[in-house]
Design a protein around this motif. Structure first.
Motif, short mmCIF file in Angstrom:
data_model
loop_
_atom_site.label_atom_id
_atom_site.label_comp_id
_atom_site.label_asym_id
_atom_site.label_seq_id
_atom_site.Cartn_x
_atom_site.Cartn_y
_atom_site.Cartn_z
N LEU A 273 2.12 0.50 -7.65
CA LEU A 273 1.75 0.59 -6.25
C LEU A 273 2.19 1.95 -5.74
O LEU A 273 3.20 2.48 -6.19
CB LEU A 273 2.48 -0.52 -5.49
CG LEU A 273 1.72 -1.09 -4.29
CD1 LEU A 273 0.38 -1.62 -4.72
CD2 LEU A 273 2.54 -2.17 -3.63
N ILE A 279 2.50 -0.08 3.43
CA ILE A 279 1.63 -1.18 2.99
C ILE A 279 1.87 -2.35 3.93
O ILE A 279 3.01 -2.80 4.08
CB ILE A 279 1.96 -1.58 1.54
CG1 ILE A 279 1.53 -0.48 0.58
CG2 ILE A 279 1.34 -2.91 1.20
CD1 ILE A 279 0.24 -0.72 -0.12
N GLU A 281 1.32 -6.18 4.69
CA GLU A 281 0.90 -7.41 4.03
C GLU A 281 1.54 -8.60 4.75
O GLU A 281 2.52 -8.45 5.47
CB GLU A 281 1.30 -7.40 2.56
CG GLU A 281 2.74 -7.06 2.33
CD GLU A 281 3.02 -6.68 0.89
OE1 GLU A 281 2.21 -6.99 0.02
OE2 GLU A 281 4.07 -6.08 0.64
N ASP A 442 -3.40 -4.75 4.28
CA ASP A 442 -3.78 -3.93 3.13
C ASP A 442 -4.00 -4.78 1.90
O ASP A 442 -3.38 -5.82 1.72
CB ASP A 442 -2.70 -2.89 2.83
CG ASP A 442 -2.75 -1.75 3.80
OD1 ASP A 442 -3.86 -1.25 4.04
OD2 ASP A 442 -1.69 -1.37 4.34
N ARG A 444 -3.40 -4.96 -1.94
CA ARG A 444 -2.57 -4.33 -2.98
C ARG A 444 -3.37 -3.97 -4.21
O ARG A 444 -2.98 -3.11 -4.99
CB ARG A 444 -1.48 -5.30 -3.43
CG ARG A 444 -0.45 -5.57 -2.38
CD ARG A 444 0.48 -6.65 -2.84
NE ARG A 444 1.85 -6.29 -2.51
CZ ARG A 444 2.72 -5.83 -3.37
NH1 ARG A 444 2.38 -5.69 -4.62
NH2 ARG A 444 3.93 -5.51 -3.01
N ASP A 445 -4.48 -4.66 -4.43
CA ASP A 445 -5.23 -4.44 -5.65
C ASP A 445 -6.26 -3.33 -5.52
O ASP A 445 -6.90 -2.95 -6.50
CB ASP A 445 -5.95 -5.73 -6.07
CG ASP A 445 -4.97 -6.87 -6.22
OD1 ASP A 445 -3.85 -6.60 -6.68
OD2 ASP A 445 -5.32 -8.00 -5.85
N ASN A 449 -4.76 2.21 -3.44
CA ASN A 449 -3.35 1.94 -3.19
C ASN A 449 -2.53 1.96 -4.46
O ASN A 449 -1.40 1.49 -4.49
CB ASN A 449 -3.18 0.58 -2.49
CG ASN A 449 -3.66 0.62 -1.07
OD1 ASN A 449 -3.66 1.68 -0.45
ND2 ASN A 449 -4.09 -0.51 -0.56
N LYS A 450 -3.13 2.45 -5.53
CA LYS A 450 -2.43 2.45 -6.82
C LYS A 450 -2.16 3.88 -7.24
O LYS A 450 -2.90 4.80 -6.89
CB LYS A 450 -3.32 1.79 -7.88
CG LYS A 450 -3.61 0.35 -7.61
CD LYS A 450 -2.79 -0.51 -8.52
CE LYS A 450 -2.98 -1.97 -8.26
NZ LYS A 450 -4.12 -2.52 -8.92
#
Ligand code: ZN
Lengths: 1219, 68
Positions: A273, A279, A281, A442, A444-445, A449-450
């Protein structure tokens, strides 16, 4: 630029890309004056004439020349060097494949030529190499700067300063002491053969104090750095094919791996991440914004959470969550109104939501910065300090904590806490926004965002840790000396410097060799970072270099991280992922992806203000959140604000295209949060795309022509702003046309080539766009198991296990990717003529029928090379292992031992034959003379015989003699060997039928393989049928056809060819039965399909046993073929027998045939006795014989050892007096 | 199937004399392809170029293969 003058040149009819290339090849291959060829040439000529008209309208080269810079001229000067007499150089040219310099250019079709140009400059594993180069050239120096001073605790006058660090060319460890100018002759292959580490010395320049004066010392060695192959420090970089051949190296080898202790090790790409970004969430119903800050000093995570409407800041160093208002007050936002505006702006909904947070102020009575700091200071967890009892200064502690520990990536210059206050307020704002609109949470996947962590970053982490440790150890050792007041001689710190040199060397080597990354500083403990490079096939090695492993646990049942993300498009291969537990977690890079390295923030920072954005610190909350004002964020941290975001974005992009900013800088607008995001950080996934301006592609025929001529390279396209890199976030902010015809009013970019959404491994599949998607995934797994050619230096390597195909062929139906990865130079398979029909009944369940004559001619023939290594160890008492030829005994099993005690090269070794007369000393501890050696010769274990292929004697870096013996087996296909086509259609050989019995067509052609038609309907591998059709057409007219994804030879064209050659357009042939001699009652789908032989062969698996060895502990049969073990009757099989009621069979399988054991049980005490006696009752009265599994007896005894008593109660089977 | 007979190698020197029959064996250098004569205990190194990878030469006995 000139490009704008060009008239639009619509092509009347876009011919298929393959067709023209084919025609060109058809003309060059002298395939006889058949009717078709003549027509093809005519057709091609017509096309050329048509296209030349178009070319004529384009400004000439003279016009072009005026615009070339000096750099271009220099490059032009360089160009002939590349295309010199080197015979392989042609392959490296982007226009080698199927095109001539004089061929017409069509931008719509030929824009794909940018791809080979891209791969030519960057190579297939550019991510690894770029990352490593960045580490060695830039990161290393930065790291040195951060740790440049070493001071002594005892002597304040002592100072050691590092001024420079550099890594030299690789050499052998024994050459380390030679002067700096020495050029070593070490090659990577020597390192492989001698089990060495391919490494280069690391040198530093230092200034230190000795006595009263400063001494400058240049080129002090502090350790050895493992060198990545093909990086700029490697001896292979920039070498042409001939030079590579001299060094016993394969020119097609991708590089990008390390050689440690003779093993090839890859540092896999790690997916993580992103760092330093907010981020948002919702976790367990709570809305939270979190940031993982990562700086050189610290890694920490900060949360802003909303609990029951109240917002808090949470951090590891704080004992409880602190209300956000206190944090903002402590950070110097004085008035409540300013806090409100900074977080909520003038939006009434946000204000309402945030209002409640001010209640805490009244409750705790905190209204000033002083009080807020004190409040936070009280909640800082105490660090373990021995003198912690004295009064703490809460005030200072809070300031220290806020400036350095919480959100450390947001800089605090002096006492200016404003940026941090804005950052915290932004986090709070995002929480409120996400609370009111759940769409703003957001994902995460999402690939944007990686971040991908590459070998350079991994090594940087490791090196910094070891370097700090090195300095620490050095400091300790000089402290020890400096402590003594009266020293006999002048103290020279340099003497202590060299002592710890091995620490860095060994630390780096061990980490890469074992894959354990343990960093004490960050409390990081990661295993399995490196893997041995798989050399099963060329494509397996290549596939390993593009592999991405993710940090997710495999056991979690969530589908999110495993699912295919739309944002993966073009960045990560859509097909290449393993099946089973790692499915979707292990990914592969697509063909054109690049992973960014870090760029300096400084110039970008300046550029932001030059473009008219205002410093965010000078603005009030009201101004920042005013309608139409966008914050400009640099790497996630707001630095400026602008009210003309679109204009800002456009001018920024223009500057980037002009080359004023690094091409890997990305910019995009986030309209949800009113932000312009600029990123310069490392690990972003990006790919190149053609720039479109004013509805027209900037790459025109003129530039493509220059590319073909070699006057322009891919880099020139970048510097001229014709092509640019887009990362995932920026890609989402653009309109990308797939083809030139699709360019519309709003189009900003044009795709270079659609087939680049696949990776190198999936690129082998012909017509993948016609296959059901899982089939492509299966092929990706199987392509790596295919036996073929490994490398050009495959016979100079000594691998533990090597599979080689004897007669590999390049596929009839190629793809562009195959050409780019050079799979056609190192293929793994053969073009088999396949008849799709039923035959003999030995073809059910995907089994294949093989033609015996084909096998005789070499179809599917492969070699298996196995290595045996013996190191002649030396022992502490001065003794050593030896090879003693005199120890041979008489008997045929010693027949192949040569005069040196090692088997003859070429000797045939059967089971139990000795091939190495090794002797080890009888005593390895005591130091005495005349220690005798005992023979411990090595025997061949396998049942099947092998030939000694190679015997290599050498010496490793430690001076230990190594004997490497390579054994060779040549295998022809046999019943049960596994084969597969390139469409995930695997099958085992079910029958090897004599050619006389096989069907044949009217030309007498007999199939190599008969495949059962039932393989098609449920699997829907239409691509395989198309491969057959194209392959057949290609065979008939002498061309290689293309099955490139989203393109390739068209079925209509192929059918046309078939018809012209007198075949059915369906690809079906009339066959005659070889058995009856009658015509088959049906037409058979008949033609060539590329078949791979997979490494799973019966010979390695076949196993049976009636009786055999047992394990010592449990006395049960051993497990596995290698130990000639038994076949397990497992739990599920047991369940079947229980359900059936076959109790005697159960008893036999589980006890009698396994570990039946007779024990004496005492009826009285229920314990086991021995030899008819009970030890406890001290008599033999009630002792009974009982047969139990030995494992049960063992369990009882082991329980006894743990103080658990087990009593066995005996009962009469039949009631007493029953008789 | 093998081309050699067993007694060829076993010229019956008993195992006691280890160093007596340390015959020199010819190896090929992995770098310069030159001949390297090596006795037991000698360092593994080409005398010509200093390379440390040596290969044993192919046997001059007859080797019989099964043609399949
Ligand atoms: Zn030599």
């Amino acid at each position: 630029m000139v490009g704008k003058k060009e008239p639009p040149k619509p092509k009347p009819k876009a011919a298929p890309r393959g067709a023209k290339a084919k025609a060109a090849t058809a003309a060059t291959t002298k395939s006889g004056p058949s009717g078709y060829d003549a027509e093809a040439v005519a057709q091609k000529d017509g096309k050329r004439a048509l296209a030349e008209d178009v070319v004529g309208a384009i400004p000439t080269a003279a016009d072009d020349g005026a615009h070339t810079s000096a750099a271009d001229k220099a490059r032009r000067h360089k160009a002939p060097l590349n295309s010199s007499a080197n015979e392989f150089a042609a392959m490296l040219e982007p226009f080698y494949y199927g095109k001539h310099l004089t061929d017409p250019i069509n931008t719509a079709e030929d824009k794909w030529n940018l791809l080979p140009a891209f791969l030519k400059t960057k190579g297939l594993v550019k991510q690894h190499v770029d990352s490593y180069n960045h580490f060695v050239d830039v990161e290393l120096k930065k790291m040195l700067k951060a740790n440049r001073y070493v001071r002594s605790d005892t002597d304040p006058k002592f100072l050691l300063e590092y001024t420079d660090i550099r890594v030299l060319q690789p050499n052998r460890a024994e050459e380390d002491d030679l002067p700096e100018g020495h050029r070593s002759s070490v090659t990577p292959n020597e390192c492989r053969l001698r089990d060495m580490t391919y490494a280069a010395p690391i040198l530093v320049d230092i200034i230190y104090t000795r006595g009263g004066q400063k001494i400058q010392k240049r080129g002090v060695k502090i350790g050895r750095m493992p060198i990545m192959l093909k990086s700029n420090k490697c001896v292979l970089s920039g070498r042409n094919d001939r030079e590579m051949a001299v060094m016993d190296e394969c020119p097609l080898d991708p590089g990008g791996y390390f050689i440690t202790r003779g093993q090839e090790k890859v540092i896999l790409v790690q997916e993580q991440l992103n760092k330093n970004r907010i981020i948002v969430e919702s976790a367990k119903g709570l809305m939270q914004a979190s940031v993982t800050s990562s700086t050189h000093e610290r890694r920490t995570k900060t949360y802003v959470i909303q609990k029951k409407g109240l917002i808090y800041l949470r951090h590891n160093t704080l004992s409880e969550e602190v209300p956000i208002v206190f944090v903002l007050k402590a950070l110097g936002v004085h008035s409540d109104k300013e806090i409100m505006l900074l977080v909520a702006g003038d939006d009434s909904a946000y204000q309402e939501n945030f209002q409640v947070n001010f209640d805490a102020c009244a409750r705790e009575g905190i209204h000033t910065q002083e009080r807020a700091l004190e409040y936070i200071g009280h909640r800082i967890k105490l660090m373990k300090k021995p003198g912690g009892m004295r009064m703490r200064n809460y005030h200072l502690e809070a300031i220290e904590n806020l400036s350095n520990v919480i959100l450390p990536h947001v800089p605090v210059a002096g006492t200016n806490f404003r940026p941090k206050a804005i950052y915290v307020a932004l986090m709070a704002r995002k929480v409120i926004m996400a609370h009111l609109d759940s769409k703003l949470v957001d994902d995460r996947d999402y690939v944007g965002n990686k971040r991908l962590e590459l070998s350079g970053q991994m090594l940087a982490l490791l090196f910094e840790d070891h370097f700090k440790r090195f300095n620490h150890d050095f400091k300790l050792s000089i402290d020890k000396v400096l402590k003594k007041q009266n020293r006999a001689q002048e103290f020279d710190a340099l003497a202590h410097f060299g002592v710890h040199k091995n620490y860095i060397t060994m630390g780096l080597e061990r980490a890469i060799a074992t894959g354990n990354w343990s960093l004490k500083r960050f409390k990081m403990e990661r295993a399995g970072v490196t893997h041995v490079l798989s050399r099963l096939s060329f494509i397996a090695a290549l596939g390993m270099m593009t592999r991405i492993s993710s940090q997710f646990e495999k056991t979690r049942k969530v589908s999110g991280p495993r699912a295919l993300q739309p944002s993966q498009f073009g960045m990560l291969c859509t097909s290449d992922t393993p099946e089973g537990e790692a499915c979707g977690l292990v990914k592969n890079l697509a063909l054109m992806t690049h992973v960014t390295t870090e760029d300096d923030e400084g110039p970008v920072h300046k550029m932001i203000f030059l473009l008219g954005a205002e410093d965010i610190c000078s603005l009030t909350g009201e101004e920042i959140h005013r309608e139409g004002v966008y914050a400009v964020c640099l790497n996630g941290t707001p630095v400026a604000a602008t009210n003309t975001p679109k204009r800002f974005l456009n001018s920024f992009r223009r500057l980037r295209r002009m080359g004023r900013i690094s091409e890997f800088t990305s910019i995009h607008i986030n309209h949800d949060f009113h932000e312009v995001q600029i990123a310069t950080d490392e690990g972003r996934i990006c790919r190149p795309m053609i720039v479109v301006e004013n509805g027209r592609s900037k790459v025109t025929a003129r530039y493509l022509k220059a590319l073909r001529k070699g006057t322009m390279e891919f880099e020139d396209f970048l510097t001229r702003g014709l092509v640019e890199y887009l990362d995932t976030n920026e890609e989402n902010d653009t309109n990308i046309a797939l083809t030139e015809t699709e360019i519309g009013l709003y189009t900003t970019h044009l795709e270079i080539e659609p087939f680049t959404i696949l990776g190198a491994v999936a690129g082998l599949i012909p017509y993948p766009h016609h296959n059901q998607s899982p089939r492509n995934t299966y092929q990706c797994a199987m392509g790596k198991q295919a036996i073929g050619a490994i490398a050009y230096n495959q016979f100079m390597r000594l691998d533990t296990l090597l599979y080689l195909m004897v007669y590999p062929q390049q596929p009839m139906v190629k793809t562009r990717t195959i050409e780019l990865t050079k799979y056609d130079k190192l293929p793994a398979g053969q073009n088999a003529t396949v008849a799709v029909m039923s035959y003999s009944g030995y073809d059910i369940e995907d089994a294949l029928v093989l033609n015996k004559a084909s096998c005789d001619r070499g179809f599917g023939r492969c070699q298996v090379l196995k290595k045996h290594v013996t190191a002649l160890k030396s022992y502490a008492n001065g003794t050593q292992d030896i090879i003693n030829a005199a120890a041979v005994e008489s008997g045929p099993e010693f027949g192949s031992i040569g005069p040196d005690g090692i088997a003859h090269v070429g000797a045939r070794i059967t089971q139990n034959d000795h091939f190495l007369m090794k002797q080890i000393p009888e005593d390895t501890i005591n130091n005495r003379v005349g220690i005798k050696h005992k023979t411990q010769s090595v025997k061949h274990k396998l049942e099947d015989c092998s030939f000694v292929d190679k015997v290599c004697v050498t010496e490793n870096e430690a001076g230990v003699n190594l004997i490497k013996i390579l054994f060779r087996q040549t295998r022809r296909p046999e019943l049960g060997d596994k084969f597969s086509s390139r469409h995930g259609q695997k099958g085992v050989c079910g029958l090897i039928s004599p050619q006389e019995d096989m069907p044949f067509n009217d030309q007498g052609i007999c199939p190599d393989i008969i495949m059962n038609p039932h393989g098609f309907p449920s699997r829907m591998t239409v691509g395989k049928m198309m491969e057959l059709l194209s392959g057949k057409a290609g065979v008939l007219r002498g061309t290689l056809e293309y099955g490139t994804a989203f393109g390739g030879s068209k079925v209509v064209d192929m059918a046309q060819v078939l018809v012209e050659k007198g075949f059915s357009y369906t690809g079906k042939d009339y066959l005659t039965s070889g058995i009856t001699g009658e015509a088959l009652q049906f037409y058979v789908f008949f033609g060539p399909i590329y078949y791979q032989k997979l490494k799973h062969m019966v010979q390695d698996k076949m196993h049976s046993r009636a009786r055999g060895p047992r394990a010592i502990l449990t006395r049960q049969p051993t497990e596995g073929r290698a130990r000639s073990g038994g076949l397990r009757l497992g739990e599920m099989e047991r369940d079947c027998l229980i359900a059936y009621g076959a109790s005697q069979l159960l008893l036999e399988r589980l006890m009698l045939s396994s570990d039946a054991h007779e024990v004496d049980i005492c009826e009285g005490c229920g314990q086991m006795g021995s030899s008819g006696q009970c030890r406890i009752c001290d008599n033999d009265k009630g002792v009974r014989k009982l047969t139990v599994p030995y494992a049960a007896k063992l369990l009882i005894q082991e329980l006894g050892a743990m103080n658990v008593k087990v009593t066995i109660g005996l009962e009469d089977e039949f009631e007493r007096g029953y008789e | 199937m093998s081309g050699y007979t067993a007694n060829q190698a076993t010229t019956a020197q008993d195992a006691s004399g280890i160093d007596i029959n340390a015959r020199a064996v010819n190896y090929t250098c992995g770098d310069c392809d030159g001949d390297v004569q090596l006795k037991r205990g000698e360092p593994i190194r080409c005398r010509n170029c200093g390379h440390r990878v040596l290969y044993k030469k192919r046997t001059n006995r007859m080797v019989q293969f099964e043609a399949r």
